[in-house]
Design an enzyme around this catalytic site. Sequence first.
Site, short mmCIF file in Angstrom:
data_model
loop_
_atom_site.label_atom_id
_atom_site.label_comp_id
_atom_site.label_asym_id
_atom_site.label_seq_id
_atom_site.Cartn_x
_atom_site.Cartn_y
_atom_site.Cartn_z
N ASP A 20 1.16 9.11 0.00
CA ASP A 20 -0.09 8.69 0.61
C ASP A 20 -0.46 9.63 1.75
O ASP A 20 -0.20 10.83 1.66
CB ASP A 20 0.05 7.24 1.11
CG ASP A 20 -1.23 6.43 0.99
OD1 ASP A 20 -2.17 6.73 1.74
OD2 ASP A 20 -1.29 5.52 0.16
N ASN A 75 -11.23 1.82 -7.33
CA ASN A 75 -12.17 0.80 -6.83
C ASN A 75 -13.64 1.11 -7.09
O ASN A 75 -14.47 0.95 -6.21
CB ASN A 75 -11.99 0.64 -5.32
CG ASN A 75 -10.58 0.23 -4.95
OD1 ASN A 75 -9.85 -0.29 -5.77
ND2 ASN A 75 -10.22 0.47 -3.71
N HIS A 100 -4.16 4.58 5.91
CA HIS A 100 -3.88 4.03 4.59
C HIS A 100 -2.40 3.94 4.24
O HIS A 100 -1.91 2.92 3.76
CB HIS A 100 -4.62 4.86 3.53
CG HIS A 100 -4.70 4.22 2.19
ND1 HIS A 100 -3.80 4.47 1.18
CD2 HIS A 100 -5.58 3.32 1.68
CE1 HIS A 100 -4.13 3.78 0.10
NE2 HIS A 100 -5.20 3.06 0.38
N ASP A 156 6.01 15.95 4.83
CA ASP A 156 4.56 16.16 4.86
C ASP A 156 4.24 17.40 4.03
O ASP A 156 4.56 18.52 4.41
CB ASP A 156 4.09 16.35 6.30
CG ASP A 156 2.59 16.57 6.41
OD1 ASP A 156 1.90 16.58 5.37
OD2 ASP A 156 2.10 16.72 7.55
N VAL A 213 3.24 5.67 -16.30
CA VAL A 213 3.08 4.96 -15.04
C VAL A 213 2.72 3.50 -15.30
O VAL A 213 2.31 3.14 -16.40
CB VAL A 213 2.00 5.61 -14.15
CG1 VAL A 213 2.31 7.08 -13.93
CG2 VAL A 213 0.61 5.43 -14.75
N SER A 223 -5.45 -0.46 -4.05
CA SER A 223 -4.33 0.10 -3.28
C SER A 223 -3.37 -0.99 -2.86
O SER A 223 -2.15 -0.88 -3.02
CB SER A 223 -4.85 0.81 -2.03
OG SER A 223 -5.42 2.05 -2.33
#
Length: 453
Positions: free
Chosen positions: A64, A197, A98, A83, A212, A259
Site C-alpha cells: 500500500d 470502487n 490508506h 519502501d 488471487v 479496500s
Amino acid sequence: MTFTGTLRAAGGAALAGALLFGTAPVASADSIRDSQWPLAVTAFDAEKVWGVSTGKGVTVAVLDSGVDGTHPDLTGSVLPGKDFTGGGTADRETVNVHGTAMASLIAGHGHGSGGADGVMGLAPDAKILPVKVLAQDSGITSADSLDYAAGLRYAVDHGASVVNMSIDAGFDPSVEEEQAIAYAAEKDVLVVTAAGNDGAGNLTDPASAPGVLAVGAVGKDGVVWEKSNYGPQLMLAAPGEYIRSAKTGGGYRLANGTSDATAYVSAAAALLRAKFPDLTAGQIANRLVKTASLPSSAKGLSLPDKHYGYGFIRPYSALTKGISAGSKQGPLKTPTAAASSSNSPSTSAAAGGSVANNSSSSSDSSGMGTGVIVAIVIGVLVLALVIMLIIVLSKRGGRRNGPGGGFPLPPQGDWQQQPPNGWQQPPAGGYQQQPQHNPYASQQPPPGQWPNQ
C-alpha cells in the site's frame, strides 16, 4: 518491468478510501470502538472469534502507501518493511493514510486500559509487514513508473503468509506482476485483492489476475455496496460501508470501499492460518468460501455470483465448522504465468550444440535421430573400406580361396521409435462449483441485520 498508468488504492476517490466524512471532526476514543459495527455481535461477533483465534504468529503484508507504526493502535505490531517508492523502511509513514487504515483493520489492538479505546483489528495479534508500493494515496503517475511485482516478491520472501493488496491499477496485470502472483502461489502465500470502487462490471489488475482472492464490499445488511466493482473473478465480500479505521498521525477516519472489505478478508485469513497452520492457501480460501453467506434479497443466486462471489465472510463459522480440507488449490485459479512456465519446453543448448525439443526438425520421419544416422553411415563406409582392402591383399598374395565377399553386414532391422520424452500433464480438475445455496447459509438475516455466524 513497470507500468505507466495510474495505480490507485482501491478505496476510491478522495483519499483512495472513498472517504465519506473526511472533513468531520475526529470522534472521541470511546466512540471509535462503538462505531466499528463489523466487530459487533450482530456481525462478526469478534469477541467470540477471538476466543478461537487472534492471528498470533501470522504475518500479513500490506502492499500500500506505507504504515504509521507509531499509531497508538498499532505500536509493536508493525515490522519495518520496505519502501519501494523511495527507499528505507515503510513503517514510519507520516503523510499517506490508506496503508495505515488497512493495517488497523487487520491487526489494530486499540489502546488505553485493556485496549478498550481506538480501533481493533479482526486479527489483533497478527503482525503487519508494510510494503510501500504507492507513492501517494491517490495513486502513482507515469513519472513514478512503479508496479507491485517487486513488492509482492519481497513480501513472500520476508515471512508473509497473507498479502493484502487494497489497490486497483485500472488495467490488466503485466507479465511481471502475473509472475509475482505465481511466485506467491508457489510459496503458498494467499494474495487478497480489492475489486475496486467504480461500480463497474469488470475487474482489473490485480483483482483480475488468476491466483488471487478478489473481494467486493457489502453494507450492514449484507447487501452489496453500489460502487463495488463486480465480475466473474469476484470470490468473496466483506464489510465495506461506514468503516472506522486508523489514519496517519494518531487519528481516525470513516470510509466506504472495497479496500476495507479486502482488509477484513485478509484478517480472517490470518485467523485461519493461525488456527490451521497445515492448510494451504487454497484450503484457507476454501474454508472462507464454504462458510460464506448471502442476504435474503440474494436468495436463489447461482454461485459464484458476479456481485457477491460466494457471499460475505463469516469468520467464526470458518474457524469452527467441520469442513474437509479439499484440494490444495481450493477455489483459487492457477496463475497463468505458473501454468505457462511449467509446460514450456526447454530451449537452451550448450555452445555449438543443437536446441533440444520435440519437434520433427530434430529427427527423420522414422523417428531416427540425426546422430544415429551419421554413425551408421560412417560405420558402413569403414566396413566397405576394410572389405576392399582384404580383397586387394588377397589378390596380391594369391590367396584366391579366401573368404569370398568379406564379412557379412548385420541384418538391418527397423528402428524402434521411442515414446515422446517428458511427463504428461494430468487432467485439470477444476474447482467444483458450490450448490446454489451454501450449506451453512440457511439462516437469512432480517432486514438491516448482519446474519448470525
